[in-house]
Scaffold this motif. Structure first.
Motif, PDB file in Angstrom:
ATOM      1  N   ASN A   1       0.792  -1.228   0.000  1.00 22.00           N
ATOM      2  CA  ASN A   1       0.000   0.000   0.000  1.00 22.00           C
ATOM      3  C   ASN A   1       0.826   1.281   0.000  1.00 22.00           C
ATOM      4  N   ASP A   2       2.077   1.202   0.459  1.00 26.81           N
ATOM      5  CA  ASP A   2       2.933   2.399   0.471  1.00 26.81           C
ATOM      6  C   ASP A   2       4.395   1.939   0.523  1.00 26.81           C
ATOM      7  N   VAL A   3       4.969   1.749  -0.629  1.00 26.27           N
ATOM      8  CA  VAL A   3       6.329   1.210  -0.700  1.00 26.27           C
ATOM      9  C   VAL A   3       7.353   2.170  -0.094  1.00 26.27           C
ATOM     10  N   ALA A   4       7.071   3.471  -0.136  1.00 29.10           N
ATOM     11  CA  ALA A   4       8.008   4.450   0.427  1.00 29.10           C
ATOM     12  C   ALA A   4       8.125   4.272   1.939  1.00 29.10           C
TER      13      ALA A   4
ATOM     14  N   ALA B   1      -3.040   0.472   8.956  1.00 33.55           N
ATOM     15  CA  ALA B   1      -3.589   1.833   8.901  1.00 33.55           C
ATOM     16  C   ALA B   1      -2.859   2.747   9.884  1.00 33.55           C
ATOM     17  N   MET B   2      -2.549   2.234  11.072  1.00 31.26           N
ATOM     18  CA  MET B   2      -1.834   3.033  12.070  1.00 31.26           C
ATOM     19  C   MET B   2      -0.473   3.474  11.547  1.00 31.26           C
ATOM     20  N   ILE B   3       0.208   2.579  10.844  1.00 29.02           N
ATOM     21  CA  ILE B   3       1.525   2.918  10.291  1.00 29.02           C
ATOM     22  C   ILE B   3       1.393   3.949   9.176  1.00 29.02           C
ATOM     23  N   LEU B   4       0.457   3.721   8.263  1.00 34.43           N
ATOM     24  CA  LEU B   4       0.321   4.611   7.110  1.00 34.43           C
ATOM     25  C   LEU B   4      -0.170   6.003   7.504  1.00 34.43           C
ATOM     26  N   ILE B   5      -0.959   6.093   8.562  1.00 36.35           N
ATOM     27  CA  ILE B   5      -1.430   7.400   9.030  1.00 36.35           C
ATOM     28  C   ILE B   5      -0.258   8.247   9.528  1.00 36.35           C
ATOM     29  N   GLN B   6       0.802   7.605   9.967  1.00 37.50           N
ATOM     30  CA  GLN B   6       2.000   8.321  10.415  1.00 37.50           C
ATOM     31  C   GLN B   6       3.020   8.472   9.292  1.00 37.50           C
ATOM     32  N   ARG B   7       2.567   8.418   8.060  1.00 36.07           N
ATOM     33  CA  ARG B   7       3.450   8.432   6.891  1.00 36.07           C
ATOM     34  C   ARG B   7       4.436   9.597   6.903  1.00 36.07           C
ATOM     35  N   ASP B   8       3.927  10.817   7.061  1.00 33.42           N
ATOM     36  CA  ASP B   8       4.800  11.994   6.998  1.00 33.42           C
ATOM     37  C   ASP B   8       5.865  11.956   8.084  1.00 33.42           C
ATOM     38  N   GLN B   9       5.463  11.571   9.287  1.00 30.15           N
ATOM     39  CA  GLN B   9       6.408  11.483  10.400  1.00 30.15           C
ATOM     40  C   GLN B   9       7.488  10.446  10.121  1.00 30.15           C
TER      41      GLN B   9
END
Length: 395
Positions: free
Chosen positions: A293-296, A352-360
Motif C-alpha cells: 500500500n505504500d512502498v516508500a 492503517a496506524m503505520i500509514l497514518i503516520q506516513r509523513d512522520q
C-alpha cells in the motif's frame, strides 16, 4: 446524532427478536456498539459466540455455563490434601506420585505468581480494578469453607515466603532466610482488602488461573491479562445486577472463545512463531501489507531496520489494548469483535496506524520513528484509524 439514534433503535429491535440476526448485528456494531442499558455487554456476548442467536436457549445455556464455571472454581482453587487418592490414602506435600494433587499444586504456583504480578498492575490509570467487587467468590467469602478454599492471594503470599533464600548451617539443618521488610513492601504495593472481600483484579486473576489450568498447552502467557481486562470491565459494569453477578463466569467463557478465534491464541504460542499460524507470520503479513500500500514507508522501515518485533509484536498479540486509553480500546474492540475475521481486520488496523503516520516516518530518523510506533500518538481518532483500515481492506 439522528443516524446514531436510528442505529440504536435498529440494534434494540434486533436484540429483542426471538431469533437474532447476527450478521445484521455485526454490520451495525462495526460502527461501534452503543452502551445504553448495557447493550455493549450483551452484544459482546453474542459476537464472541457465548450467547446463541436463539434467545430461548439463553436461560438454560447461562445456567449450565455458570454452574460449570463454579465447578471449575471448586475443583481448581480447592486446597490440595482434602481429597483422597485412588488407594484411599491421604495425599501430602511429600507425595512423589505424579498424580499427587500437591505435585500439581506446586507446579501451578509458578504460573500463579506470574499471573498475580501482571493482574495487580492491570490498567494502572483506572482505579476500578483495585475496588472491591459486589460479588466475591462465595466459597472464599463463606467462613464455613475457609479451610477448604484458599484465596489465590493467600496462596501467592505463601508461595513467595517459601521461595525465600534457603541455606544450610554447619549441622546440615536447612534454614530459611527472608527479608521481612522487602516482602512486606512487595505485598503492600497494592493493599489487600479485608477477608471476605475481593478486588476486581483478583477476579481476573482467578479467570486466568483457571484458563491456564484448562489449557496446559498454552497455559498463561504474559499479556493475556491485558486481553481479558477490558472484557471483564464491560461485564462487571453492566447496569443489570444479574449480569453483573455472573460477570466472572461470563467473562471466562467469552475470553476462552476469543482465544479460540483463528490466529488469536496462536500469537501467544512461541512454538508456532515460525509457522503460518504464529505471531512471526502475522507480523510478516503486516509488513507485506504496508509494502503493497505504500512502498516508500516500507522502504523507510527496512532501511532503518525498524523490525516489527519492536512494536507490532505487542500491537497484534494484545489486540492493541496497550496503545490507546481504555474507552478507545473498547470502541476498537466493538469493531474487531463484529468482524467475522477478527485477526485479519486487526492486521489491517495495524497497517492503517503505520500509514497514518506516513509523513512522520518519512521525515524521521530511527530514534524518532521507533518512539512514534512504540508510543503511538494519542491525537489520532480511533475511528479514523478504523475507517482507514476498512478502506485498505476494500482495495
Amino acid at each position: 446524532m439522528e443516524k446514531y439514534k436510528a442505529r440504536l433503535e435498529e440494534i434494540k429491535s434486533i436484540l429483542n427478536q426471538d431469533s437474532i440476526d447476527v450478521n445484521k448485528l455485526r454490520k451495525l456494531s462495526s460502527f461501534s456498539c452503543p452502551n445504553e442499558g448495557g447493550l455493549r455487554s450483551l452484544i459482546w456476548k453474542i459476537l464472541l459466540n457465548y450467547l446463541p442467536s436463539d434467545r430461548k436457549k439463553w436461560p438454560e445455556l447461562l445456567k449450565r455455563r455458570r454452574n460449570e464455571y463454579r465447578d471449575f472454581v471448586r475443583d481448581m482453587i480447592i486446597r490440595p490434601g482434602y481429597k483422597e487418592n485412588e488407594n484411599c490414602e491421604l495425599d501430602h506435600p511429600l507425595n512423589s506420585n505424579p498424580s499427587s494433587e500437591w505435585s500439581s499444586y506446586f507446579k501451578d504456583n509458578e504460573v500463579l505468581v506470574q499471573i498475580d504480578k501482571d493482574v495487580r498492575r492491570l490498567c494502572p490509570d483506572l482505579f476500578f480494578f483495585q475496588k472491591p467487587t459486589e460479588f466475591p467468590c462465595e466459597e472464599i467469602k463463606n467462613a464455613a469453607d475457609a479451610e477448604r478454599y484458599q484465596s489465590l492471594r493467600k496462596r501467592v503470599a505463601t508461595t513467595q515466603l517459601k521461595a525465600d533464600e534457603v541455606c544450610k548451617n554447619r549441622l546440615g539443618i536447612t534454614n530459611f532466610k527472608s527479608d521481612p521488610k522487602k516482602f512486606k513492601e512487595e505485598q503492600n504495593e497494592y493493599s489487600y482488602l479485608p477477608i471476605g472481600q475481593e478486588a476486581h483484579w483478583e477476579i481476573v486473576e482467578r479467570i486466568l488461573f483457571i484458563y491456564a489450568k484448562l489449557n496446559p498447552g498454552c497455559s498463561y502467557v504474559q499479556g493475556m491479562n491485558e486481553v481479558v481486562g477490558p472484557i471483564y470491565f464491560i461485564f462487571a459494569n453492566d447496569p443489570d445486577i444479574e449480569w453483573r453477578r455472573h460477570a466472572e463466569a461470563d467473562c471466562f467463557f467469552c475470553f476462552n472463545n476469543l482465544m479460540g478465534l483463528e490466529g488469536v491464541r496462536e500469537n501467544f504460542e512461541l512454538v508456532l512463531d515460525n509457522t503460518q499460524l504464529g505471531i512471526a507470520s502475522n507480523m510478516k503479513k503486516l509488513y507485506d501489507m504496508v509494502k503493497a500500500n505504500d512502498v516508500a514507508v516500507y522502504n523507510v522501515l527496512e532501511k532503518q531496520s525498524l523490525k516489527p518485533e519492536f512494536f507490532a509484536f505487542r500491537w497484534i498479540t494484545l489486540l492493541l489494548s496497550q496503545e490507546f486509553k481504555l474507552p478507545e480500546v473498547i470502541s476498537l474492540w466493538d469493531v474487531l469483535f463484529s468482524d467475522s475475521k477478527t485477526l485479519d481486520f486487526l492486521i489491517h488496523v495495524c497497517c492503517a496506524m503505520i500509514l497514518i503516520q506516513r509523513d512522520q516516518l518519512l521525515s524521521g530518523d530511527f530514534s524518532s520513528n521507533i518512539k512514534t510506533l512504540q508510543n503511538y500518538p494519542n491525537n489520532v481518532d480511533i475511528m479514523h484509524i478504523v475507517d482507514k483500515a476498512k478502506h485498505l481492506r476494500k482495495k
